[in-house]
Write a protein that holds these residues in place. Structure first.
Motif, PDB file in Angstrom:
ATOM      1  N   TYR A 160       0.795  -1.287  -0.142  1.00 24.54           N
ATOM      2  CA  TYR A 160      -0.008  -0.012  -0.103  1.00 24.54           C
ATOM      3  C   TYR A 160       0.705   1.178  -0.031  1.00 24.54           C
ATOM      4  O   TYR A 160       1.411   1.621   1.044  1.00 24.54           O
ATOM      5  N   THR A 208       2.020   5.131  -0.597  1.00 21.62           N
ATOM      6  CA  THR A 208       1.373   6.601  -0.532  1.00 21.62           C
ATOM      7  C   THR A 208       1.799   7.767  -1.348  1.00 21.62           C
ATOM      8  O   THR A 208       1.523   8.764  -0.858  1.00 21.62           O
ATOM      9  N   ALA A 209       2.581   7.187  -2.064  1.00 24.25           N
ATOM     10  CA  ALA A 209       3.421   8.356  -2.834  1.00 24.25           C
ATOM     11  C   ALA A 209       2.283   9.172  -3.915  1.00 24.25           C
ATOM     12  O   ALA A 209       1.696   8.647  -4.433  1.00 24.25           O
ATOM     13  N   CYS A 210       2.474  10.460  -3.898  1.00 25.44           N
ATOM     14  CA  CYS A 210       1.617  11.278  -4.669  1.00 25.44           C
ATOM     15  C   CYS A 210       2.335  12.711  -4.494  1.00 25.44           C
ATOM     16  O   CYS A 210       2.972  13.173  -3.845  1.00 25.44           O
ATOM     17  N   PHE A 211       1.600  13.686  -5.714  1.00 19.44           N
ATOM     18  CA  PHE A 211       2.113  14.915  -5.495  1.00 19.44           C
ATOM     19  C   PHE A 211       1.299  15.601  -4.297  1.00 19.44           C
ATOM     20  O   PHE A 211       0.194  15.270  -4.080  1.00 19.44           O
ATOM     21  N   ALA A 212       2.125  16.528  -3.883  1.00 14.64           N
ATOM     22  CA  ALA A 212       1.517  17.401  -2.694  1.00 14.64           C
ATOM     23  C   ALA A 212       0.114  18.052  -3.177  1.00 14.64           C
ATOM     24  O   ALA A 212       0.425  18.763  -4.130  1.00 14.64           O
ATOM     25  N   THR A 213      -0.705  18.353  -2.258  1.00 14.88           N
ATOM     26  CA  THR A 213      -1.737  19.491  -2.430  1.00 14.88           C
ATOM     27  C   THR A 213      -1.282  20.658  -2.251  1.00 14.88           C
ATOM     28  O   THR A 213      -0.418  20.639  -1.317  1.00 14.88           O
ATOM     29  N   GLU A 244      -1.280  21.033   1.515  1.00 19.06           N
ATOM     30  CA  GLU A 244      -0.010  20.061   2.201  1.00 19.06           C
ATOM     31  C   GLU A 244       1.190  21.044   1.898  1.00 19.06           C
ATOM     32  O   GLU A 244       1.984  21.108   2.893  1.00 19.06           O
TER      33      GLU A 244
END
Length: 171
Positions: A43, A45-50, A53
Motif C-alpha cells: 500500500y 502513499t506516494a503522490c504529488f502534494a496538494t 499540504e
C-alpha cells in the motif's frame, strides 16, 4: 548456524568466507516473500502534494533579492528553498524551515547551479545563516563571494588547496 559463524570468525581465511556464503545462499532467499507481484499486499502513499499540504509543510516567502540587497524585507525564516511559484517581482519561494540536509544530483546542464544553488545562496545570505561551500572551480567565490560581502556583510575566507599561498590567512 552459530558453529559455522564461530568457525568463520575464529578459523577465518578464504575457506571460512566461502562456507559462509554457501550457507547463507541456501538458507536465506527471497522465496519466503508473500507478495511477488506489484500491489499485492503493498500500500504505497506516494503522490504529488496538494496545495494544502504545501502550505502546511513550507513557508511561503516573497523571493526578492533586489530589495534584500538594499536591506529591505529580509526573510526571518532560515531554511532551504525547495521551490518557487510566480514570476519576476511576484515570485514566492517555498522554504523548508526544518532541520534538514540536502543532496542535489543531476546531469550536467540541467540547472543545478543556476536554479537551485544560487537561489539558495541568496536566500541563505538574506536570512543571515552561516554556511560553508565547497567550490572546486572557483565559480561560487567569483559569482557570490562579492555579493555576500558587499550586500549582506559576510566575511569570506578561502582555502585554496591547489595554491595555498592564495588562501586567506587564519589566526
Amino acid at each position: 548456524m552459530d558453529g559455522l559463524l564461530l568457525f568463520v570468525l575464529v578459523g577465518g581465511g578464504m575457506f571460512g568466507i566461502i562456507a559462509l556464503i554457501q550457507f547463507a545462499s541456501h538458507s536465506y532467499n527471497l522465496d519466503g516473500i508473500k507478495a511477488k507481484t506489484v500491489g499485492d499486499g503493498q500500500y504505497g502513499t506516494a503522490c504529488f502534494a496538494t496545495k494544502k499540504e504545501i502550505s502546511e509543510s513550507y513557508h511561503s516567502i516573497r523571493y526578492d533579492p533586489k530589495s534584500w540587497r538594499n536591506g529591505k524585507d529580509l526573510p526571518t525564516v532560515q531554511g532551504l528553498v525547495v521551490g518557487c511559484k510566480g514570476k519576476n517581482r511576484k515570485l514566492r519561494a517555498f522554504v523548508d524551515g526544518d532541520d534538514i540536509h540536502c543532496l542535489m544530483i543531476g546531469a550536467a546542464g540541467v540547472g543545478k547551479t543556476s536554479f537551485f544553488l544560487y537561489p539558495n545562496l541568496e536566500y541563505t545570505c538574506a536570512s543571515g545563516m552561516s554556511f560553508l561551500t565547497t567550490d572546486t572551480k572557483g565559480d561560487l567565490y567569483r559569482n557570490y563571494g562579492t555579493i555576500a560581502e558587499k550586500y549582506y556583510g559576510y566575511r569570506i575566507a578561502v582555502i585554496d588547496l591547489r595554491n595555498p599561498t592564495r588562501s586567506h590567512g587564519n589566526n
